[in-house]
Enzyme design. Structure first.
Site, short mmCIF file in Angstrom:
data_model
loop_
_atom_site.label_atom_id
_atom_site.label_comp_id
_atom_site.label_asym_id
_atom_site.label_seq_id
_atom_site.Cartn_x
_atom_site.Cartn_y
_atom_site.Cartn_z
N THR A 161 41.52 -30.97 65.18
CA THR A 161 42.63 -30.63 66.07
C THR A 161 42.51 -29.22 66.63
O THR A 161 43.27 -28.83 67.51
CB THR A 161 43.98 -30.78 65.33
OG1 THR A 161 43.91 -30.07 64.10
CG2 THR A 161 44.27 -32.24 65.03
N HIS A 214 41.22 -23.91 58.86
CA HIS A 214 42.06 -22.85 58.32
C HIS A 214 42.10 -22.97 56.80
O HIS A 214 41.46 -23.87 56.23
CB HIS A 214 43.46 -22.89 58.94
CG HIS A 214 44.14 -24.23 58.85
ND1 HIS A 214 44.63 -24.76 57.68
CD2 HIS A 214 44.41 -25.16 59.81
CE1 HIS A 214 45.17 -25.93 57.90
NE2 HIS A 214 45.05 -26.21 59.19
N HIS A 245 42.38 -26.16 54.78
CA HIS A 245 41.24 -27.06 54.61
C HIS A 245 40.37 -26.66 53.41
O HIS A 245 39.46 -27.41 53.03
CB HIS A 245 40.35 -27.05 55.86
CG HIS A 245 41.00 -27.63 57.08
ND1 HIS A 245 41.45 -26.86 58.12
CD2 HIS A 245 41.29 -28.91 57.41
CE1 HIS A 245 41.97 -27.63 59.06
NE2 HIS A 245 41.89 -28.88 58.65
N LYS A 268 53.46 -37.27 58.60
CA LYS A 268 53.85 -36.42 59.72
C LYS A 268 55.14 -37.00 60.32
O LYS A 268 55.29 -38.21 60.41
CB LYS A 268 52.76 -36.40 60.81
CG LYS A 268 51.36 -36.07 60.32
CD LYS A 268 51.26 -34.64 59.88
CE LYS A 268 49.81 -34.20 59.67
NZ LYS A 268 49.06 -35.01 58.72
N ARG A 290 51.21 -36.71 67.10
CA ARG A 290 50.49 -35.55 67.64
C ARG A 290 50.17 -35.75 69.11
O ARG A 290 50.05 -36.87 69.60
CB ARG A 290 49.18 -35.33 66.88
CG ARG A 290 49.36 -34.91 65.45
CD ARG A 290 48.01 -34.71 64.80
NE ARG A 290 48.14 -34.29 63.42
CZ ARG A 290 47.10 -34.08 62.62
NH1 ARG A 290 45.88 -34.25 63.07
NH2 ARG A 290 47.28 -33.70 61.38
N GLN A 313 40.07 -45.26 59.98
CA GLN A 313 39.56 -44.52 58.83
C GLN A 313 38.91 -45.47 57.83
O GLN A 313 37.90 -45.14 57.20
CB GLN A 313 40.68 -43.72 58.15
CG GLN A 313 40.15 -42.80 57.05
CD GLN A 313 41.20 -41.81 56.55
OE1 GLN A 313 42.07 -41.39 57.30
NE2 GLN A 313 41.11 -41.44 55.29
N ASP A 334 47.85 -36.95 50.25
CA ASP A 334 48.51 -37.66 51.34
C ASP A 334 47.57 -38.68 52.00
O ASP A 334 48.01 -39.48 52.83
CB ASP A 334 49.05 -36.68 52.39
CG ASP A 334 47.97 -35.81 53.01
OD1 ASP A 334 46.88 -35.67 52.41
OD2 ASP A 334 48.20 -35.25 54.10
N LYS A 348 55.03 -23.99 52.34
CA LYS A 348 53.70 -24.50 52.68
C LYS A 348 52.63 -23.43 52.50
O LYS A 348 52.77 -22.30 52.96
CB LYS A 348 53.69 -25.02 54.12
CG LYS A 348 52.43 -25.79 54.48
CD LYS A 348 52.59 -26.51 55.79
CE LYS A 348 51.34 -27.36 56.09
NZ LYS A 348 51.48 -28.12 57.35
N LYS A 357 50.37 -20.73 55.56
CA LYS A 357 51.14 -20.31 56.72
C LYS A 357 51.70 -18.91 56.50
O LYS A 357 52.12 -18.55 55.41
CB LYS A 357 52.30 -21.27 56.97
CG LYS A 357 51.87 -22.68 57.38
CD LYS A 357 51.39 -22.71 58.82
CE LYS A 357 51.12 -24.14 59.28
NZ LYS A 357 50.67 -24.21 60.66
N THR A 358 51.71 -18.11 57.56
CA THR A 358 52.33 -16.80 57.53
C THR A 358 53.31 -16.73 58.69
O THR A 358 53.44 -17.67 59.47
CB THR A 358 51.29 -15.68 57.68
OG1 THR A 358 50.70 -15.77 58.99
CG2 THR A 358 50.19 -15.79 56.63
#
Length: 426
Positions: A38, A43, A46, A80, A84, A172, A193, A228, A231-232
């Site tokens: 994506t 990040h 992963h 989700k 997306r 998948q 998930d 989470k 994340k910042t």
């Protein structure tokens, strides 16, 4: 090294299909993890899966990293709340190329159990719709697909699920079948998930060819406070230094809470149990020294960005909080300077104005708003509490011009020791 036991003591293992450990104990096994393209960079979210693949290889098995060039056009709906945005093919190919380059920094692509990178676009690009629903769709019932928690959750919360997303688990599942059939890949791994999608693959292999395949998932990483991971306030923490500078990356790990650090050092480093327990003892004896955070930040920053970038990140920290001089900024590019001063108030000033010399009070309370008034600026200068470029301002009449610019662009102002302001000349 036993792969499953390694994941267990590190607190990474979540679910494992019966028979998986027996399979792995027989000898070298091929297994894979998929990465959704994506963005053109991975990040820190992963990293758990990257570490899983790396542990898998270190245990003597053969890792496959699947980049979802085809499935990325759809987007995985698993847990989700919304569908997306679909990416066009050119964007996806750019993203795939960026991810490939990053994965190559972690996995060994040489040797007997060399890693292999595959892109499912290669086998889906010429797969016709009629052929797909005939050869794949007929083997998995709608009832089976509807039973997945990720699907039921979307239907129950009222947001709905498009046919495009609903078909994702078939795609998948076919990925797993393709790798099982062509690469003898008997194991798929992923985050917890992904359990439903992975098991669909094992079921498809069984129904289509009577084959046997296995599944293993890892814990989804969260902070101790339930928020989470990765994340910042400014967004995701990326592996690409253009998106997240090595200094920001280093600081992310360094600022981890004590509770989270004890978990993360097991998950995100290769330090053995004895080394980690020694760090925990050291941390418990002197928590303010933050031994675990420092070891964690060092290990990951070096692995992602290299030794030189790590040293620069440490020096950047010392620049802000220690005694490193202003000349250090000359070693940084614009992205690194702005990353170093992220969250610090920035002020723009005209280069032409600086050409004519500006006294300290006008600079700090006229051309910029470092101080709310010239009177307050003058008072603090007289008290010795103001520095520009890490040099104390002696009097209100001290002047500054373009000769004082760092990197021909920046002035760094300080109120006291800790309050920084970045002045940018354009």
């Amino acid at each position: 090294m036993n792969f499953v036991e390694e994941l267990r003591w590190r607190g990474m293992l979540h679910d494992i299909m019966p028979g998986t450990e027996e399979l792995l104990n027989k000898g070298m096994t091929a297994g894979y993890i998929g990465f959704d393209p994506t963005a053109d960079s991975l990040h820190v979210g992963h990293l758990t899966q990257i570490m899983t693949l790396t542990h898998f290889q270190r245990a003597g098995h053969k890792p496959f990293a699947l980049v979802g060039g085809a499935t990325g056009m759809i987007g995985d709906p698993s847990f989700k709340s919304h569908e997306r945005n679909l990416l066009d093919e050119n964007t996806l190919q750019k993203n795939v190329a960026g991810i490939k380059a990053q994965l190559e920094n972690f996995l060994d692509f040489t040797g007997a159990n060399s890693a292999v990178m595959v892109n499912n676009y290669d086998w889906f690009k010429n797969f016709g719709f009629l052929e797909f629903i005939r050869d794949v769709g007929k083997h998995i019932t709608v009832n089976y697909m509807m039973s997945k928690d990720s699907v039921k959750k979307r239907l129950e919360d009222g947001s709905g699920l498009s046919f495009t997303e609903f078909s994702y688990q078939l795609l998948q599942g076919y990925d797993f079948y393709h790798l099982w059939k062509n690469e003898n890949c008997a194991l798929q791994m992923g985050g917890s998930d992904q359990w439903g999608n992975i098991v669909t693959g094992t079921e498809f292999i069984r129904r289509k060819d009577g084959g046997e395949a296995f599944a293993l998932t890892t814990q989804l990483i969260k902070k101790a406070d339930g928020t989470k991971f990765g994340k910042t306030e400014s967004g995701a923490v990326w592996l690409d230094p253009k998106r997240t500078t090595p200094y920001q990356f280093y600081q992310f790990w360094l600022n981890t809470t004590d509770v989270d650090a004890k978990s993360y050092i097991r998950i995100f480093t290769f330090l053995d149990k004895a080394a980690i327990e020694a760090l925990e003892t050291e941390q418990d004896a002197a928590p303010h020294q933050r031994a675990i955070q420092k070891a964690l930040a060092k290990d990951i920053t070096i692995r992602v960005h290299g030794e030189a970038a790590y040293q620069k990140a440490v020096k950047s920290s010392e620049f802000l909080f220690g005694n490193v001089g202003i000349e250090f900024l000359n070693e940084l590019n614009d992205t690194e300077v702005l990353g170093l001063f992220e969250g610090v108030p920035n002020f723009m000033i005209s280069r032409n104005d600086l050409e004519n010399r500006i006294n300290a009070v006008d600079l700090l309370a006229g051309y910029t708003a470092v101080f709310p008034s010239k009177g307050e600026a003058k008072k603090m200068i007289q008290g010795g509490g103001v520095a520009i470029n890490k040099t104390k301002v002696g009097t209100a009449e001290d002047f500054f011009n373009t000769d004082h610019l760092i990197n021909n662009k920046y002035l760094v102002a300080q109120k006291g020791k800790k309050n920084y302001f970045l002045i940018i000349a354009e």
